[in-house]
Scaffold this active site. Structure first.
Site, PDB file in Angstrom:
ATOM      1  N   ARG A  68       0.849  -1.186   0.000  1.00 21.87           N
ATOM      2  CA  ARG A  68       0.000   0.000   0.000  1.00 21.87           C
ATOM      3  C   ARG A  68       0.888   1.240   0.000  1.00 21.87           C
ATOM      4  O   ARG A  68       1.926   1.261   0.665  1.00 21.87           O
ATOM      5  CB  ARG A  68      -0.907   0.053   1.233  1.00 21.87           C
ATOM      6  CG  ARG A  68      -2.195  -0.736   1.125  1.00 21.87           C
ATOM      7  CD  ARG A  68      -3.154  -0.190   0.075  1.00 21.87           C
ATOM      8  NE  ARG A  68      -4.368  -1.008  -0.062  1.00 21.87           N
ATOM      9  CZ  ARG A  68      -4.533  -1.970  -0.969  1.00 21.87           C
ATOM     10  NH1 ARG A  68      -3.575  -2.252  -1.828  1.00 21.87           N
ATOM     11  NH2 ARG A  68      -5.667  -2.642  -1.033  1.00 21.87           N
ATOM     12  N   GLU A 118      -3.597   7.776  -4.506  1.00 19.68           N
ATOM     13  CA  GLU A 118      -3.979   7.311  -5.849  1.00 19.68           C
ATOM     14  C   GLU A 118      -5.283   7.955  -6.304  1.00 19.68           C
ATOM     15  O   GLU A 118      -6.164   8.169  -5.495  1.00 19.68           O
ATOM     16  CB  GLU A 118      -4.118   5.786  -5.823  1.00 19.68           C
ATOM     17  CG  GLU A 118      -2.794   5.114  -5.508  1.00 19.68           C
ATOM     18  CD  GLU A 118      -2.933   3.595  -5.339  1.00 19.68           C
ATOM     19  OE1 GLU A 118      -4.007   3.035  -5.621  1.00 19.68           O
ATOM     20  OE2 GLU A 118      -1.952   2.981  -4.912  1.00 19.68           O
ATOM     21  N   HIS A 145      -1.135   0.712 -10.067  1.00 22.17           N
ATOM     22  CA  HIS A 145      -1.847  -0.255  -9.199  1.00 22.17           C
ATOM     23  C   HIS A 145      -2.470  -1.401 -10.008  1.00 22.17           C
ATOM     24  O   HIS A 145      -3.694  -1.588 -10.018  1.00 22.17           O
ATOM     25  CB  HIS A 145      -2.926   0.464  -8.372  1.00 22.17           C
ATOM     26  CG  HIS A 145      -3.323  -0.291  -7.134  1.00 22.17           C
ATOM     27  ND1 HIS A 145      -3.735   0.311  -5.972  1.00 22.17           N
ATOM     28  CD2 HIS A 145      -3.366  -1.624  -6.872  1.00 22.17           C
ATOM     29  CE1 HIS A 145      -4.021  -0.596  -5.060  1.00 22.17           C
ATOM     30  NE2 HIS A 145      -3.808  -1.791  -5.588  1.00 22.17           N
TER      31      HIS A 145
HETATM   32  P1  NDP Z   1      -1.755 -11.245   4.620  1.00 26.46           P
HETATM   33  O1  NDP Z   1      -2.621 -10.760   5.726  1.00 26.46           O
HETATM   34  O2  NDP Z   1      -1.735 -12.696   4.294  1.00 26.46           O
HETATM   35  O3  NDP Z   1      -0.236 -10.789   4.877  1.00 26.46           O
HETATM   36  C1  NDP Z   1       0.110  -9.580   5.484  1.00 26.46           C
HETATM   37  C2  NDP Z   1       1.438  -9.772   6.204  1.00 26.46           C
HETATM   38  O4  NDP Z   1       1.869  -8.519   6.719  1.00 26.46           O
HETATM   39  C3  NDP Z   1       1.355 -10.736   7.367  1.00 26.46           C
HETATM   40  O5  NDP Z   1       2.409 -11.633   7.266  1.00 26.46           O
HETATM   41  C4  NDP Z   1       1.495  -9.862   8.612  1.00 26.46           C
HETATM   42  O6  NDP Z   1       2.222 -10.575   9.616  1.00 26.46           O
HETATM   43  C5  NDP Z   1       2.290  -8.668   8.072  1.00 26.46           C
HETATM   44  N1  NDP Z   1       1.958  -7.437   8.792  1.00 26.46           N
HETATM   45  C6  NDP Z   1       0.736  -6.886   8.956  1.00 26.46           C
HETATM   46  N2  NDP Z   1       0.813  -5.759   9.680  1.00 26.46           N
HETATM   47  C7  NDP Z   1       2.120  -5.605   9.989  1.00 26.46           C
HETATM   48  C8  NDP Z   1       2.849  -4.628  10.745  1.00 26.46           C
HETATM   49  N3  NDP Z   1       2.216  -3.591  11.339  1.00 26.46           N
HETATM   50  N4  NDP Z   1       4.178  -4.772  10.849  1.00 26.46           N
HETATM   51  C9  NDP Z   1       4.809  -5.814  10.277  1.00 26.46           C
HETATM   52  N5  NDP Z   1       4.180  -6.768   9.558  1.00 26.46           N
HETATM   53  C10 NDP Z   1       2.850  -6.654   9.423  1.00 26.46           C
HETATM   54  O7  NDP Z   1      -2.193 -10.395   3.350  1.00 26.46           O
HETATM   55  P2  NDP Z   1      -1.925 -10.712   1.801  1.00 26.46           P
HETATM   56  O8  NDP Z   1      -0.554 -11.267   1.648  1.00 26.46           O
HETATM   57  O9  NDP Z   1      -3.065 -11.453   1.238  1.00 26.46           O
HETATM   58  O10 NDP Z   1      -1.969  -9.198   1.227  1.00 26.46           O
HETATM   59  C11 NDP Z   1      -1.033  -8.248   1.696  1.00 26.46           C
HETATM   60  C12 NDP Z   1      -1.336  -6.860   1.196  1.00 26.46           C
HETATM   61  O11 NDP Z   1      -0.992  -6.735  -0.165  1.00 26.46           O
HETATM   62  C13 NDP Z   1      -2.801  -6.420   1.236  1.00 26.46           C
HETATM   63  O12 NDP Z   1      -3.185  -5.995   2.529  1.00 26.46           O
HETATM   64  C14 NDP Z   1      -2.825  -5.302   0.232  1.00 26.46           C
HETATM   65  O13 NDP Z   1      -2.589  -4.056   0.868  1.00 26.46           O
HETATM   66  C15 NDP Z   1      -1.666  -5.621  -0.703  1.00 26.46           C
HETATM   67  N6  NDP Z   1      -2.152  -5.956  -2.050  1.00 26.46           N
HETATM   68  C16 NDP Z   1      -1.806  -5.148  -3.101  1.00 26.46           C
HETATM   69  C17 NDP Z   1      -2.249  -5.450  -4.369  1.00 26.46           C
HETATM   70  C18 NDP Z   1      -1.880  -4.596  -5.534  1.00 26.46           C
HETATM   71  O14 NDP Z   1      -2.599  -4.590  -6.509  1.00 26.46           O
HETATM   72  N7  NDP Z   1      -0.786  -3.878  -5.498  1.00 26.46           N
HETATM   73  C19 NDP Z   1      -3.123  -6.595  -4.641  1.00 26.46           C
HETATM   74  C20 NDP Z   1      -3.395  -7.391  -3.470  1.00 26.46           C
HETATM   75  C21 NDP Z   1      -2.925  -7.061  -2.232  1.00 26.46           C
HETATM   76  P3  NDP Z   1       1.954 -10.285  11.194  1.00 26.46           P
HETATM   77  O15 NDP Z   1       0.470 -10.357  11.397  1.00 26.46           O
HETATM   78  O16 NDP Z   1       2.747 -11.336  11.911  1.00 26.46           O
HETATM   79  O17 NDP Z   1       2.502  -8.906  11.436  1.00 26.46           O
END
Ligand code: NDP
Length: 322
Positions: free
Chosen positions: A232, A261, A279
């Site tokens: 993001r 965006e 995006h």
């Molecule tokens: P997941 O929830 O599976 O993965 C997110 C990861 O981020 C987890 O491993 C989590 O681990 C970690 N995380 C979350 N918050 C924090 C934090 N504050 N500090 C450190 N680590 C953190 O989500 P997805 O993999 O399915 O998707 C990830 C993101 O990708 C989406 O939220 C979206 O924003 C983005 N995305 C972008 C797209 C694009 O078109 N560019 C398309 C699809 C997704 P933990 O909980 O242990 O911290």
């Protein structure tokens, strides 16, 4: 039956989702998630929302019979899921169906950024290959790099599997160590940035990650550093990144997402060492259609038996009352 159930489509939504919602429910549409647009008729009838727009507390409050917000996209930072939970409203997203597509895009963006493939193509199209000779050798290479992943979740792990196939070592930072991978875990983002020269952001947006990639993290990444952001835009301090790219604090960046965006700062567009995509992480026809289906299937499952397919963690315990 579900035909008497009113579902409100807020903002632009994938046509396949709109078509299925129209066939399955009584559908209404609203331009944006603005409580001022809610008529008393809508307030009385709306039980579901389908959207990829901003849904905040006041909008949820304006719909007293709202039960579920079905978000189009796995990232649901535009929906106030914490508030929804407190109001007894379910929130769903669209995980898994886009994971491999977004990971593919990430690797494409990484290679484009490091090996300047878009610039090389422009060189050919502008007639420079014939007129001036070969495209200059790229200063950067993927060979010998150490990759760090910030956000090793569903997509992060799919990216990591691809990086493994590229023969590069992988480390990561999450809040918690993942127990199903053997990659090096760093309990802080700064520690990860110090240990790698290639940082891939796949973390979600929201308060917990706001501007996490700041000047200090970029300095730690170093002069050969490459930053890729597919997560993001809010996760990166754009001002600090522009500064770091301009001054050589890091070498290059590849961005699919931006803080505001579809506006992209002119200063970023002017930087030759920034590779910029609008995006498009999940933006193939097949994957977007699968996401549209999951939005509608969540609504159907909720109104059928109160068990949506993919609730977000914040609302996983929200139950149907009626
Ligand atoms: P997941 O929830 O599976 O993965 C997110 C990861 O981020 C987890 O491993 C989590 O681990 C970690 N995380 C979350 N918050 C924090 C934090 N504050 N500090 C450190 N680590 C953190 O989500 P997805 O993999 O399915 O998707 C990830 C993101 O990708 C989406 O939220 C979206 O924003 C983005 N995305 C972008 C797209 C694009 O078109 N560019 C398309 C699809 C997704 P933990 O909980 O242990 O911290």
């Amino acid at each position: 039956g579900t035909h008497e159930t009113t579902v409100l489509v807020v903002g632009a939504l994938h046509p396949h989702a709109v078509e299925r919602i129209g066939k399955t429910f009584r559908m209404e549409k609203l331009g944006e998630g603005d409580p001022a647009l809610i008529t008393s008729d809508l307030a009385a009838r709306v039980r579901g929302v389908a959207t990829s727009a901003v849904i905040d507390g006041p909008f949820i409050d304006a719909l007293p019979n709202l039960e579920i917000v079905a978000n189009f996209g796995v990232g649901y930072d535009k929906v106030d899921a914490v508030y929804a939970e407190s109001a007894g409203v379910m929130v769903t997203n669209t995980p898994d169906v886009l994971t491999e597509e977004v990971a593919d895009t990430t690797l494409g963006l990484l290679i484009d950024t490091v090996r300047e493939l878009p610039q090389a193509q422009a060189w050919l199209r502008e007639g420079k290959w014939e007129g001036r000779g070969n495209y200059p050798l790229t200063k950067l290479s993927l060979r010998g790099r150490r990759v760090g992943i910030f956000g090793l979740g569903r997509i992060g792990k799919a990216v990591a599997r691809r990086i493994e196939a590229f023969g590069l070592p992988i480390a990561y930072h999450n809040r918690r160590k993942a127990d199903d991978v053997a990659y090096d875990y760093y309990p802080t983002l700064l520690g990860l940035a110090e240990a790698v020269d290639t940082l891939i952001v796949v973390a979600p947006g929201g308060a917990g990650t706001e501007k996490a990639i700041n000047a200090e993290v970029l300095r730690a990444l170093g002069p050969d550093g490459v930053l890729i952001n597919i997560g993001r835009g809010s996760v990166v301090d754009e001002e600090a990144l522009i500064e770091a790219l301009g001054s050589g604090t890091i070498a290059a960046a590849g961005l699919d997402v931006f803080a505001d965006e579809p506006h992209v700062p002119e200063a970023l567009i002017d930087l030759p060492n920034a590779t910029l995509l609008p995006h498009v992480g999940s933006a193939s026809q097949t994957t977007r259609r699968a996401m549209a289906d999951l939005v509608v299937d969540n609504l159907i499952a909720w109104f059928k038996d109160g068990a949506p397919l993919t609730p977000v963690p914040e609302t996983v315990n929200v139950k149907r009352h009626a």
